[in-house]
Design a protein around this motif. Structure first.
Motif, PDB file in Angstrom:
ATOM      1  N   UNK A 153     -38.608   6.969  -2.203  1.00 35.85           N
ATOM      2  CA  UNK A 153     -39.362   5.872  -1.571  1.00 35.85           C
ATOM      3  C   UNK A 153     -38.715   5.484  -0.236  1.00 35.85           C
ATOM      4  N   UNK A 154     -39.511   5.475   0.824  1.00 32.42           N
ATOM      5  CA  UNK A 154     -39.027   5.006   2.120  1.00 32.42           C
ATOM      6  C   UNK A 154     -39.022   3.485   2.187  1.00 32.42           C
ATOM      7  N   UNK A 155     -39.772   2.845   1.286  1.00 30.44           N
ATOM      8  CA  UNK A 155     -39.726   1.389   1.198  1.00 30.44           C
ATOM      9  C   UNK A 155     -38.459   1.023   0.449  1.00 30.44           C
ATOM     10  N   UNK A 156     -37.511   0.418   1.152  1.00 32.41           N
ATOM     11  CA  UNK A 156     -36.215   0.123   0.553  1.00 32.41           C
ATOM     12  C   UNK A 156     -36.124  -1.339   0.146  1.00 32.41           C
ATOM     13  N   UNK A 157     -35.463  -1.559  -0.970  1.00 33.66           N
ATOM     14  CA  UNK A 157     -35.280  -2.910  -1.494  1.00 33.66           C
ATOM     15  C   UNK A 157     -33.962  -3.481  -0.961  1.00 33.66           C
ATOM     16  N   UNK A 158     -34.000  -4.720  -0.494  1.00 31.83           N
ATOM     17  CA  UNK A 158     -32.803  -5.377   0.035  1.00 31.83           C
ATOM     18  C   UNK A 158     -32.203  -6.265  -1.047  1.00 31.83           C
ATOM     19  N   UNK A 159     -30.936  -6.088  -1.319  1.00 31.66           N
ATOM     20  CA  UNK A 159     -30.228  -6.944  -2.276  1.00 31.66           C
ATOM     21  C   UNK A 159     -29.595  -8.112  -1.530  1.00 31.66           C
ATOM     22  N   UNK A 160     -30.266  -9.259  -1.594  1.00 30.67           N
ATOM     23  CA  UNK A 160     -29.749 -10.441  -0.904  1.00 30.67           C
ATOM     24  C   UNK A 160     -28.576 -11.050  -1.674  1.00 30.67           C
ATOM     25  N   UNK A 161     -27.828 -11.905  -1.005  1.00 30.62           N
ATOM     26  CA  UNK A 161     -26.714 -12.585  -1.652  1.00 30.62           C
ATOM     27  C   UNK A 161     -27.233 -13.472  -2.790  1.00 30.62           C
ATOM     28  N   UNK A 162     -26.445 -13.668  -3.831  1.00 23.32           N
ATOM     29  CA  UNK A 162     -26.885 -14.526  -4.943  1.00 23.32           C
ATOM     30  C   UNK A 162     -27.289 -15.921  -4.451  1.00 23.32           C
ATOM     31  N   UNK A 163     -28.524 -16.299  -4.760  1.00 27.55           N
ATOM     32  CA  UNK A 163     -29.055 -17.637  -4.443  1.00 27.55           C
ATOM     33  C   UNK A 163     -29.146 -17.895  -2.940  1.00 27.55           C
ATOM     34  N   UNK A 164     -29.128 -16.849  -2.141  1.00 28.01           N
ATOM     35  CA  UNK A 164     -29.257 -17.011  -0.689  1.00 28.01           C
ATOM     36  C   UNK A 164     -30.245 -15.981  -0.144  1.00 28.01           C
ATOM     37  N   UNK A 165     -31.014 -16.352   0.881  1.00 27.96           N
ATOM     38  CA  UNK A 165     -32.048 -15.441   1.409  1.00 27.96           C
ATOM     39  C   UNK A 165     -31.522 -14.533   2.513  1.00 27.96           C
ATOM     40  N   UNK A 166     -30.301 -14.083   2.389  1.00 29.47           N
ATOM     41  CA  UNK A 166     -29.699 -13.312   3.471  1.00 29.47           C
ATOM     42  C   UNK A 166     -28.720 -12.281   2.914  1.00 29.47           C
ATOM     43  N   UNK A 167     -28.578 -11.195   3.619  1.00 30.74           N
ATOM     44  CA  UNK A 167     -27.561 -10.194   3.332  1.00 30.74           C
ATOM     45  C   UNK A 167     -26.960  -9.772   4.670  1.00 30.74           C
ATOM     46  N   UNK A 168     -25.618  -9.829   4.763  1.00 34.36           N
ATOM     47  CA  UNK A 168     -24.932  -9.483   6.012  1.00 34.36           C
ATOM     48  C   UNK A 168     -23.858  -8.443   5.714  1.00 34.36           C
ATOM     49  N   UNK A 169     -23.788  -7.438   6.548  1.00 36.99           N
ATOM     50  CA  UNK A 169     -22.755  -6.416   6.399  1.00 36.99           C
ATOM     51  C   UNK A 169     -22.373  -5.891   7.779  1.00 36.99           C
ATOM     52  N   UNK A 170     -21.242  -5.198   7.826  1.00 36.98           N
ATOM     53  CA  UNK A 170     -20.859  -4.480   9.042  1.00 36.98           C
ATOM     54  C   UNK A 170     -20.800  -3.008   8.687  1.00 36.98           C
ATOM     55  N   UNK A 171     -21.495  -2.194   9.463  1.00 36.27           N
ATOM     56  CA  UNK A 171     -21.596  -0.779   9.124  1.00 36.27           C
ATOM     57  C   UNK A 171     -21.413   0.091  10.360  1.00 36.27           C
ATOM     58  N   UNK A 172     -21.067   1.338  10.077  1.00 34.47           N
ATOM     59  CA  UNK A 172     -21.097   2.391  11.091  1.00 34.47           C
ATOM     60  C   UNK A 172     -22.194   3.356  10.672  1.00 34.47           C
TER      61      UNK A 172
END
Length: 689
Positions: free
Chosen positions: A1-20
C-alpha cells in the motif's frame, strides 16, 4: 500500500522525527507533512511538481498528496513533522481540501520574515516534544492551533498563487470555496456554470477570475486535479486505465491519457509500469535512517532564544554582526613578538625552517634573541681588539629576509666591563651594513640586574641607535599544559586582553628538563622539536587572521573587519580561562561544565554582496598534535613516517560555504572542549568581461 499510516504520539495529534533520507518512493498519507531541512539538500516530487529543498528551507506536503523524496547529498538531516488533520478540523472545516504551499523554487524566497516565523513554530513543537516539560501536551496543541492559522494566513494556496487575496477577505473566502468544491467533486460532471450559479456570478467573469487566481482555466484546473488524483489509483489498485478514467470523471480514456501525458510526460500505463511495485520491492526501495531527535536542537536553537520554556543545557549564544558597522581600531599586539631563544639555534637549518613557516602563517614583528654576544656565536675573544660578526650577521640577515626585526636581550651572562666595547663594535659594524634608519627599527631589552650603574650607561648608549624594549624575561616553568588544547583559549583570551605572553617559537631541551619522550615535554613553544605544530600555534594563527577594525567582542568571541571582509573568532570561555593552571588540574577539569561546548548563533546582517564563508576548527579532538599522540599510545619515540603522519593530521578542520547577499545570513557554530572556531567571510570578487 502506498497509502501510509502515521503513528502519532500518544494522545497528541503530531509526530516529529529527525531523519536522513537517501530515497523514499512515491507514497501519500492522510496527514499534513512538513519537511524542515536542517542540513544538506533533497529533491521532493509532489504530484506533478518537482522541487529542490536546501538547508534551512521548508516544504509542505498536504493531505493525500502523492510525493517522493530523494537525496541530493548523503548528509541531509530533516526535521519531519506529521500533523493529524482531524485535529485541525476542530478549528477549520474541510481541512483536507485546503492546500498550503511554500516557495522552494525561487532562490532566496524563504529568507522572508514569514518563513522565519514558520521555522520558529516548528522549532517550538520540536522543543516541547524533546524536553517534555510540565504540561507540554497543552503547549503543543496551543502551538498547533497558532500554526494552523499562520499557515492559512500566509501559506494558503490562493495567497501563494495570488498575494492580493490576502487583503480581500470576501474574495479569498469565495475562491477558497470554489477550489475546495472542485477538489471535493472532481469525480462528478461539474461545470463552470454550476459554480457560477452557486456564487451568483456570470460564467464569463468567473472563468476569467479563476484563471487569474489559480493560473489555470476552469477545465484545465479540473483535469489537473483529476490527473493528480489518478496516481493513487494507478499505483495502489489493479483497476484498468478505462476504469480509472471513468472513476475520475473523464468522459473517455483518451482524454485521461491526453491530460496525464501533458503533466507527466508519459501515458498512465507507462507511469504504472515504471512505478508500481509489489509490497516487498516497495519496502526495500525505502532508504532512510532515523536520527536522534534531540540532536535537532543543535540546529533549531536559534529559533528558541526567546522561548521561555526552552531549557537546554547548552543554550545558544546569540551574536548579531552588522557588516556595515564601522567599528574601531583593533591592534594586533599579540603578533608583536615571538621568542626565538638563543641566537645559535638560528644557525641551524631545521630551526630556520620552523621560524620561516611560523612567520609565513602569523607574521610577527620582532623576534626575541638571547645570547647574541656569546662565544657560541663566534665573535671571538672579547679581550682582543677585533670582533667577528660573521655568524651574527647570518642570523640578522635571516630574520630580515622573513620580515622579522631583532629584539636583542642583554643580561648578566656577559661581563659588564666588556659589554660597552662589544656594543660599540656591534653598532659600528651593523650601521655600515644596514644604515641608521634600519637600526632604529631594532629593539634591545636590558635585563642587567648585577650592576645598575652599568645598566644605565648601556641604555644611554643603545637608545642613540636602537629602540629600547620593555620586554621582561617571563617566569615560566615547563609544564605539559603548554602542549595541550588548553593553550588555544588561554592564548586567545590573553591576547584580546593585551597581556603579552612571549611564547617561544620552537621547543628547546634544557638541562633542567625531566624528559620522558621526544615529542612533548612541556616547553612553552608553538612548534615541537620535530616541527609539529602544537595547538598554541593555531591560536596565534587564528588571531593573526583577524582584521584591523573591531566590530564586537564578548565572552568567547571577537568579531573584526578588514575592508569588506569579516572575521569571527569563537573560543572556549570561562571566567578563569586567562589564567595558567597546572597540567594535573587540567586532567581534573576535563568533562566539567567549565569546558562544555558552546553553541553560537551568528546573525550576519546587511550582506549586500556574495561572500565565501571559510570555517577553521581546532580543538582537543580536531587538529591537536598532543591528543593525536595520546591516541597513538604516547610513544617515547616516533619514526619518520609517524612524524609525517602526526604533522599532516595536526591541522584545523576546514570547511567552505557560500553566503548570498541578504538582509540576514545565519551561522550556527559550536566550540567543543578547549578549542576555537575561526569563520572568515570573504567578499566574492565579480569578474567584468
Amino acid at each position: 500500500m502506498r497509502l501510509e499510516h502515521v503513528n502519532y504520539m500518544p494522545d497528541l495529534p503530531i509526530e516529529i522525527s529527525m531523519i536522513n533520507i537517501q530515497e523514499y518512493p512515491i507514497h501519500w498519507h492522510d496527514s499534513v507533512e512538513i519537511l524542515f531541512l536542517l542540513e544538506g539538500s533533497i529533491s521532493v516530487t509532489i504530484e506533478t511538481g518537482k522541487y529542490e529543498v536546501h538547508k534551512g528551507e521548508i516544504e509542505i506536503i498536504n493531505c493525500n498528496e502523492a510525493h517522493s523524496i530523494k537525496s541530493m547529498d548523503d548528509s541531509n538531516k530533516i526535521l519531519l513533522l506529521h500533523i493529524d488533520p482531524n485535529f485541525f478540523e476542530r478549528y477549520f472545516n474541510d481541512i483536507r481540501s485546503v492546500f498550503f504551499y511554500t516557495n522552494s523554487s525561487e532562490e532566496g524566497a524563504q529568507e522572508e520574515e514569514k518563513y522565519y516565523t514558520l521555522r520558529r513554530y516548528l522549532s517550538i513543537l520540536a522543543c516541547e516534544v524533546i524536553q517534555k516539560q510540565d504540561k507540554y501536551e497543552d503547549y503543543i496543541e496551543d502551538t498547533l492551533v497558532e500554526l494552523l492559522y499562520y499557515l492559512i494566513n500566509n501559506f494558503h494556496q490562493l495567497i501563494y498563487e495570488k498575494g492580493s487575496l490576502k487583503e480581500n477577505e470576501e474574495q479569498f473566502e469565495r475562491y477558497d470555496r470554489i477550489v475546495r468544491y472542485i477538489y471535493n467533486n472532481y469525480k462528478d460532471k461539474i461545470s463552470l456554470q454550476d459554480i457560477a450559479k452557486r456564487e451568483y456570478l456570470s460564467s464569463y467573469y468567473l472563468s476569467h477570475e479563476i484563471k487569474n487566481t489559480v493560473g489555470y482555466s476552469f477545465k484545465d484546473f479540473l483535469n489537473l486535479t483529476r490527473v493528480e488524483e489518478s496516481i493513487k489509483l494507478l499505483l495502489d489498485t489493479d483497476k484498468t486505465i478505462s476504469e480509472i478514467s471513468e472513476e475520475l470523471g473523464f468522459s473517455h480514456s483518451r482524454y485521461f491519457n491526453k491530460h496525464f501525458k501533458k503533466h507527466y510526460k508519459c501515458t498512465p500505463l507507462q507511469y504504472r509500469k515504471k512505478y508500481k511495485k509489489d509490497e516487498e520491492t516497495y519496502e526495500k526501495s525505502k532508504i532512510f535512517e532515523k536520527l536522534k531527535i534531540k540532536e535537532s536542537l543543535d540546529y533549531i536553537s536559534v529559533y528558541l532564544e526567546d522561548y521561555d520554556r526552552y531549557d537546554y543545557e547548552d543554550r545558544i549564544i546569540k551574536v548579531d554582526v552588522d557588516v556595515c558597522s564601522q567599528g574601531r581600531e583593533f591592534k594586533h599586539s599579540f603578533t608583536e613578538t615571538i621568542n626565538l631563544g638563543n641566537a645559535k639555534e638560528l644557525l641551524k637549518d631545521c630551526q630556520r625552517e620552523f621560524v620561516t613557516s611560523l612567520q609565513k602563517d602569523i607574521e610577527f614583528t620582532y623576534g626575541i634573541i638571547y645570547e647574541i654576544f656569546s662565544e657560541d656565536m663566534g665573535i671571538g675573544n672579547i679581550n682582543n681588539k677585533f670582533l667577528n660578526w660573521f655568524e651574527v650577521k647570518k642570523v640578522i640577515q635571516f630574520l630580515l629576509s622573513i620580515n622579522l626585526r631583532p629584539l636583542i636581550v642583554i643580561d648578566d651572562s656577559i661581563q659588564n666591563d666588556k659589554l660597552e666595547y662589544i656594543l660599540e663594535s656591534f653598532i659600528s659594524y651593523f650601521r655600515e651594513e644596514y644604515g641608521d634608519y634600519e637600526l632604529s627599527k631594532w629593539q634591545f631589552s636590558i635585563n642587567i640586574q648585577s650592576d645598575k650603574e652599568n645598566k644605565a650607561k648601556i641604555e644611554n648608549l643603545i637608545k642613540d641607535y636602537f629602540e629600547l624594549s620593555n620586554y621582561q624575561i617571563p617566569d615560566l616553568n615547563n609544564d605539559l599544559l603548554y602542549d595541550t588544547g588548553y593553550m588555544i583559549p588561554y592564548i586567545i583570551q590573553n591576547s584580546i586582553e593585551e597581556n603579552n605572553l612571549y611564547f617561544k617559537a620552537f621547543d628547546s631541551l634544557g638541562s633542567n628538563l625531566n624528559v620522558s619522550n621526544e615529542l612533548f615535554f612541556g616547553d612553552y613553544a608553538l612548534i615541537n622539536q620535530h616541527g609539529i605544530k602544537k595547538p598554541s600555534y593555531y591560536a596565534y594563527y587564528f588571531l593573526s587572521r583577524l582584521g584591523d577594525m573591531l566590530i564586537d567582542v564578548g565572552e568567547g568571541y571577537i568579531i573584526t573587519k578588514s575592508g569588506d571582509d569579516i572575521q569571527i573568532l569563537l573560543y572556549s570561555y570561562s571566567d578563569e580561562i586567562s589564567k595558567l593552571i597546572m597540567f594535573e588540574n587540567l586532567l581534573k577539569r576535563r568533562g566539567s561544565k567549565k569546558t562544555a561546548e558552546r553553541t553560537f548563533s551568528l546573525n550576519i546582517m546587511n550582506i549586500f554582496e556574495d561572500y565565501k564563508v571559510i570555517k577553521y576548527e581546532i580543538n582537543e579532538k580536531e587538529g591537536s598534535a598532543y591528543n593525536y599522540w595520546i591516541k597513538m599510545g604516547k610513544p617515547k619515540r616516533l619514526d619518520e613516517d609517524e612524524i609525517d603522519l602526526l604533522e599532516n593530521t595536526s591541522f584545523p578542520k576546514i570547511s567552505f560555504n557560500f553566503a548570498r547577499k541578504s538582509t540576514v545570513y545565519n551561522i550556527v557554530s559550536k566550540v567543543q572542549g578547549y578549542g576555537a572556531v575561526l569563520i572568515i567571510l570573504k567578499k566574492v570578487q565579480k569578474h567584468l568581461y
